[in-house]
Design an enzyme around this catalytic site. Structure first.
Site, PDB file in Angstrom:
ATOM      1  N   TYR A  91       0.825  -1.213   0.000  1.00 12.19           N
ATOM      2  CA  TYR A  91       0.000   0.000   0.000  1.00 12.19           C
ATOM      3  C   TYR A  91       0.858   1.262   0.000  1.00 12.19           C
ATOM      4  O   TYR A  91       0.356   2.336   0.262  1.00 12.19           O
ATOM      5  CB  TYR A  91      -0.948   0.014   1.200  1.00 12.19           C
ATOM      6  CG  TYR A  91      -2.052  -1.008   1.136  1.00 12.19           C
ATOM      7  CD1 TYR A  91      -3.071  -0.899   0.197  1.00 12.19           C
ATOM      8  CD2 TYR A  91      -2.079  -2.082   2.012  1.00 12.19           C
ATOM      9  CE1 TYR A  91      -4.092  -1.831   0.141  1.00 12.19           C
ATOM     10  CE2 TYR A  91      -3.103  -3.023   1.961  1.00 12.19           C
ATOM     11  CZ  TYR A  91      -4.107  -2.888   1.020  1.00 12.19           C
ATOM     12  OH  TYR A  91      -5.116  -3.814   0.957  1.00 12.19           O
ATOM     13  N   ASP A 150      -1.836  -9.660   9.552  1.00 14.75           N
ATOM     14  CA  ASP A 150      -0.917 -10.785   9.370  1.00 14.75           C
ATOM     15  C   ASP A 150       0.546 -10.413   9.577  1.00 14.75           C
ATOM     16  O   ASP A 150       1.242 -11.086  10.325  1.00 14.75           O
ATOM     17  CB  ASP A 150      -1.135 -11.437   8.012  1.00 14.75           C
ATOM     18  CG  ASP A 150      -2.123 -12.596   8.132  1.00 14.75           C
ATOM     19  OD1 ASP A 150      -1.921 -13.431   9.023  1.00 14.75           O
ATOM     20  OD2 ASP A 150      -3.077 -12.654   7.362  1.00 14.75           O
ATOM     21  N   HIS A 411       4.169  -7.087  -3.919  1.00 18.80           N
ATOM     22  CA  HIS A 411       2.782  -7.254  -4.310  1.00 18.80           C
ATOM     23  C   HIS A 411       2.044  -5.940  -4.136  1.00 18.80           C
ATOM     24  O   HIS A 411       2.499  -5.024  -3.459  1.00 18.80           O
ATOM     25  CB  HIS A 411       2.117  -8.368  -3.497  1.00 18.80           C
ATOM     26  CG  HIS A 411       2.123  -8.123  -2.025  1.00 18.80           C
ATOM     27  ND1 HIS A 411       2.967  -8.780  -1.159  1.00 18.80           N
ATOM     28  CD2 HIS A 411       1.398  -7.289  -1.253  1.00 18.80           C
ATOM     29  CE1 HIS A 411       2.753  -8.360   0.059  1.00 18.80           C
ATOM     30  NE2 HIS A 411       1.812  -7.455   0.048  1.00 18.80           N
ATOM     31  N   TYR A 494     -11.221  -0.033  -0.245  1.00 17.20           N
ATOM     32  CA  TYR A 494     -11.158   0.372   1.175  1.00 17.20           C
ATOM     33  C   TYR A 494      -9.824   1.052   1.471  1.00 17.20           C
ATOM     34  O   TYR A 494      -9.683   1.782   2.437  1.00 17.20           O
ATOM     35  CB  TYR A 494     -11.383  -0.840   2.083  1.00 17.20           C
ATOM     36  CG  TYR A 494     -10.146  -1.497   2.661  1.00 17.20           C
ATOM     37  CD1 TYR A 494      -9.296  -2.243   1.858  1.00 17.20           C
ATOM     38  CD2 TYR A 494      -9.825  -1.367   4.009  1.00 17.20           C
ATOM     39  CE1 TYR A 494      -8.172  -2.836   2.375  1.00 17.20           C
ATOM     40  CE2 TYR A 494      -8.696  -1.960   4.535  1.00 17.20           C
ATOM     41  CZ  TYR A 494      -7.870  -2.693   3.726  1.00 17.20           C
ATOM     42  OH  TYR A 494      -6.736  -3.283   4.246  1.00 17.20           O
ATOM     43  N   ARG A 495      -8.830   0.838   0.612  1.00 14.23           N
ATOM     44  CA  ARG A 495      -7.454   1.270   0.844  1.00 14.23           C
ATOM     45  C   ARG A 495      -6.722   0.937  -0.445  1.00 14.23           C
ATOM     46  O   ARG A 495      -7.123   0.005  -1.160  1.00 14.23           O
ATOM     47  CB  ARG A 495      -6.921   0.428   2.007  1.00 14.23           C
ATOM     48  CG  ARG A 495      -5.553   0.721   2.530  1.00 14.23           C
ATOM     49  CD  ARG A 495      -5.329  -0.258   3.676  1.00 14.23           C
ATOM     50  NE  ARG A 495      -4.024  -0.170   4.265  1.00 14.23           N
ATOM     51  CZ  ARG A 495      -3.547  -1.036   5.158  1.00 14.23           C
ATOM     52  NH1 ARG A 495      -4.304  -2.042   5.547  1.00 14.23           N
ATOM     53  NH2 ARG A 495      -2.355  -0.903   5.664  1.00 14.23           N
TER      54      ARG A 495
END
Lengths: 546, 130
Positions: A91, A150, A411, A494-495
Site C-alpha cells: 500500500y 498478518d 505485491h 477500502y485502501r
C-alpha cells in the site's frame, strides 16, 4: 535527488539545517544510500520516473521534536511525510505520496506508554510494532490479546490510521474502531488531544472514546491532517477458550445461503470471531484457517475447475457436482470462530450448526478447541493472529515452492468493498477474471474472502510487483481498470497503494466530488502551507492543486 | 531516487563467490570470523531475535526458513543461525538491499551499530578461510 516543483535547493538546505537542529545531525538522512532505504520496496513504479521517492528523512525521538520538524517544514515549505513503521508494504511502504517530500520517520518513538489490564487498554507511540506491543503486554503480565494484521512488524497506530484489520472479535479487528483517544501534532505544530484527552488531567482518556463535541478522530485516518503521536487502543481480554468449527456445503448454488446464515450468526453475536469462506474442492483454504499453514501456491491449479467456478452456468455446475462426487470434497466450507468461556463456545457452536442445517446436505466437521496459553505444539502450527499473537508467517505466500520456483519481489492489492452476499462474490470474481483476461494477464484462482468487516466483504486480490517495468505496467493498467469497473458496479476500494489514491478518491464522486472538496477545505484550513503529506489518500493542498 | 550502482556492485561481488562455492558443495566464507566480546554477541542475538527470527527462525511457520529449505534442499541449513557461511558482508548486503519479499531495513530500524553486531553474530560459526 528530486524536490517538489516549488521547493528550491536553498529551501531544502534550510530545512535540513532546521531538522538537524531539531533532532541532531545523526537522525537526518540525506545520502543516496540512506534515502534509498525509504523507497517503497514493493513500488509498482520501481525504477521508473514516476516512482515516488523521498528527498531526505528525519527521525524525531519525541513529540517536541515532531513539533519542531513540522515548524521547520512550514518555515521552509518542504513537505514532510510521516511514517510509523513504514511497513504497509503493498500500500505504499515508507515512500511519500509526493516525490521530494522528506520522510518524517517516527520509528524511534517506540514506547508502550501504558498497559492497563483492568481497563483492557494500551497507549502507544507510532514506532511501536505489534511485536513490540505483544512483548510489552507479556512483560506486564497482562492477559490481553493484541489484535494484529498478518504481518506483525507493522504499527498499531499506522495500521489503524490506514484502517487496517485483524482477526479476533469484530470490535478489536477493526483497528480504527478499536482505538480510544489520540494525540496529534497539527500541521502548524500545535499539539492536540482528542476524546477525553482534551481535558487536562483527564483520567478516562482510554476509557471513553468521544469526549465532548464533534468526534474528530476519523479525520486523522486515511488523511494528511495531522501527525498522530499517541493512540490508545482497547484490547481483547484473553478468553477462557476458542472453538473453531467448519461446515461444508456441496452445491455451487449453496454459497449465498451459506453466507447469509453466517452473516446473521455474526450480527447476532453467536459467531464472535472472524469467519471466512473457502472451497475444499478448489483446495482454496479459508483465510486465517489456523490449521492450514501450507504456502499459497503449494498445490497445483485445476484449470477446468477454476473456469467452472468462474462461469457458474448449468454446464459448469454439472462439472462441479461431478467433481464433488469424484473427490469427496465439498464445494464450499465456512469457518466460524468463537471466543469465550468453554461452556459458552460449545453452546454457540451447537446453535450455529442448527442454523446452518437449513442448507440441504450440509455437514459439520469436528470442532477444534483451544485453551490458553496455547501448547508449544499448537503454537508451532496455528495461525497466530487468530490468537492475538503477531507473526510474519503470511509471507509464505511469496516463497519458493515446487509449484512456484520464482521468488516474488512484491505485491500490490486491489481491495474493493462489496456487499456481503454470495451473489456479489460470484459477480466480482467474474468481473476480475474478465478484466484480467482482456488485459492479457493470468486470472488468479477463484477468490473467497475472509470476513474482516461485519457487514461487508473486502475482496482483497493480490497482484505481483516485479522488477520488470513492462510487467508492472500491465498490472497497473489492469488495476486501474478494475478500480473503474468496480466503481461502476458500486464497489469501492477500502485502501489502495499510493499510486492509485487519486484514482480511487475520484470514484467517491457523489455530488460532483463533494467529499473531495470537503477534504480539500479541511486540508487548506489545517495546513495552509501544504506541508503535510501532500497527495496522501488523494488529498492535495492548494499549492499542489494548481 | 535510484540506488547508486557503485554501492551495489561491491557487495554483489562479495556475494557471488560464496554462492558459487556453495553450489559446488564447499563452504568457504568470504571473510574470516572475528572473535567477538560477549556483550556484542548478546546484542547481535537480540537484533536477530527482534528483526530476523520472525521469518528466519528455526522450525515451521518461518517463511524465510521455508523458502531457503526449498532452495538448498538440505545441502546447507535453512535457518540462518545454523549457517557457518554467512560473512558479515553477506548479512550487511541483504539487510540493506533486501531480497525478494524481504524489504531492506532502515537505519531507524537496524542501526549501523546493530547491523555490525548482527553480522558478527551470524558469522560466529564461520570457519576461517584457508
Amino acid at each position: 535527488m528530486r524536490l517538489p516543483h516549488d521547493v528550491t535547493p536553498e529551501m531544502f538546505d534550510r530545512a535540513l539545517k532546521g531538522f538537524r537542529d531539531a533532532v541532531g545531525p545523526e537522525w537526518v538522512f540525506t545520502s543516496d544510500e540512506d534515502v534509498a532505504l525509504y523507497r517503497d520496496a514493493y513500488s509498482p513504479f520501481w525504477d521508473e520516473p514516476e516512482e515516488r521517492v523521498a528527498s531526505a528523512a528525519v527521525a524525531p525521538a519525541n513529540v517536541e521534536q515532531v513539533q519542531a520538524c513540522v515548524r521547520v517544514a512550514n518555515q521552509t515549505s518542504l513537505p514532510v511525510y510521516p511514517i510509523s513503521t513504514g511497513k504497509n508494504l503493498g500500500y505504499g511502504g515508507s515512500a511519500p505520496a509526493l516525490s521530494g517530500s522528506c520522510v518524517l520517520d517516527l520509528k524511534r518513538m517506540d514506547r508502550v506508554l501504558d498497559v492497563d489490564e483492568a481497563n483492557a487498554s494500551v497507549l502507544v507511540e507510532p514506532g511501536v510494532s505489534y511485536f513490540d506491543l505483544y512483548r510489552a503486554v507479556r512483560d506486564a503480565g497482562a492477559k490481553l490479546w493484541v489484535d494484529c494484521p498478518d504481518p506483525g512488524w507493522g504499527s498499531p497506530i499506522g495500521n489503524a490510521l490506514d484502517r487496517g484489520g485483524g482477526y479476533t472479535r469484530a470490535q478489536f479487528r477493526n483497528h480504527f474502531d478499536a482505538h480510544c483517544g489520540m494525540e496529534v501534532v497539527l500541521p502548524t505544530g500545535e499539539l492536540m488531544r482528542t476524546g477525553m484527552g482534551a481535558m487536562p488531567g483527564a483520567r478516562t482518556w482510554q476509557q471513553y472514546k468521544p469526549g465532548f463535541g464533534p468526534w474528530v478522530d476519523g479525520l486523522f485516518s486515511q488523511s494528511n491532517f495531522g501527525v498522530v503521536t499517541k493512540m490508545g487502543f482497547w484490547m481483547m481480554p484473553e478468553p477462557e477458550a476458542c472453538l473453531i468449527g467448519r461446515v461444508y456445503a456441496n452445491r455451487y448454488e449453496d454459497l449465498p445461503a451459506l453466507l447469509r446464515i453466517l452473516t446473521h450468526l455474526e450480527n447476532s453475536g453467536i459467531v464472535n470471531g472472524m469467519p471466512g469462506l473457502g472451497s475444499p474442492l478448489l483446495q482454496r483454504r479459508v483465510p486465517a484457517d489456523p490449521q492450514a499453514s501450507d504456502p499459497y501456491g503449494a498445490t497445483g491449479i485445476d484449470q477446468a475447475l477454476q473456469d467452472a467456478f468462474y462461469a457458474g452456468d448449468d454446464k459448469a455446475r454439472a462439472l462441479i457436482a461431478d467433481r464433488v462426487k469424484q473427490t469427496g470434497r465439498s464445494c464450499w466450507n465456512a469457518l466460524v470462530k468463537f471466543y469465550g468461556p468453554e461452556k459458552l463456545v460449545r453452546l454457540q457452536w451447537e446453535i450455529a450448526k442448527e442454523a446452518f442445517a437449513d442448507i440441504e446436505g450440509l455437514r459439520a466437521g469436528d470442532p477444534e478447541f483451544y485453551g490458553f496459553p496455547l501448547s508449544d505444539e499448537d503454537l508451532a502450527k496455528v495461525h497466530k493472529p487468530t490468537f492475538g499473537i503477531p507473526s510474519l508467517s503470511v509471507f509464505n505466500f511469496g516463497i519458493r515452492t515446487d509449484h512456484q520456483p520464482e521468488l516474488a519481489v512484491g505485491h500490490q492489492a486491489f481491495s474493493p468493498v462489496i456487499p456481503r452476499t454470495g451473489e456479489a462474490i460470484f459477480e466480482s470474481n467474474r468481473l476480475f477474471a474478465q478484466v484480467l483476461k482482456e488485459e492479457g494477464l493470468p486470472v488468479p484462482p477463484f477468490h473467497l474472502p475472509g470476513c474482516v468487516w461485519e457487514r461487508a466483504i473486502m475482496m482483497i486480490t493480490i497482484f505481483p510487483v516485479t522488477r520488470d517495468a513492462e510487467t508492472n505496467r500491465k498490472y497497473r493498467k489492469a488495476i486501474q481498470r478494475l478500480v473503474v469497473e468496480a466503481a461502476r458496479r458500486g464497489w469501492g476500494e477500502y485502501r489502495t497503494p499510493v499510486i492509485y489514491q487519486d484514482l480511487v478518491m475520484g470514484t467517491y464522486s457523489f455530488g460532483d466530488h463533494a467529499l473531495r472538496r470537503f477534504h480539500e477545505t479541511v486540508k487548506d484550513a489545517l495546513d495552509p502551507n501544504g506541508i503535510l503529506s501532500p497527495g496522501r489518500y488523494g488529498i492535495w493542498p492548494r499549492r499542489n492543486r494548481g | 531516487m535510484k540506488r547508486a550502482a557503485i554501492a551495489i556492485a561491491a557487495p554483489l561481488a562479495a556475494l557471488v563467490l560464496p554462492f558459487v562455492l556453495m553450489g559446488a558443495g564447499r563452504l568457504v566464507p568470504a571473510a574470516p570470523a572475528m572473535p567477538m566480546p560477549d556483550a556484542a554477541m548478546t546484542r547481535g542475538q537480540q537484533v536477530f531475535d527482534k528483526w530476523c527470527a520472525p521469518c528466519h527462525g528455526r522450525g515451521p511457520g518461518h517463511p524465510g526458513t521455508q523458502s531457503l529449505e526449498v532452495k538448498y534442499k538440505g545441502t546447507i541449513p535453512a535457518a540462518l543461525e545454523d549457517r557457518s557461511d554467512l560473512s558479515p558482508e553477506i548479512t550487511r548486503y541483504f539487510v540493506r538491499q533486501g531480497i525478494a519479499l524481504m524489504p531492506y531495513f532502515r537505519k531507524t530500524e537496524i542501526s549501523d551499530a546493530d547491523l555490525q553486531a548482527l553480522s558478527a553474530y551470524l558469522a560466529r560459526q564461520d570457519e576461517p578461510s584457508e
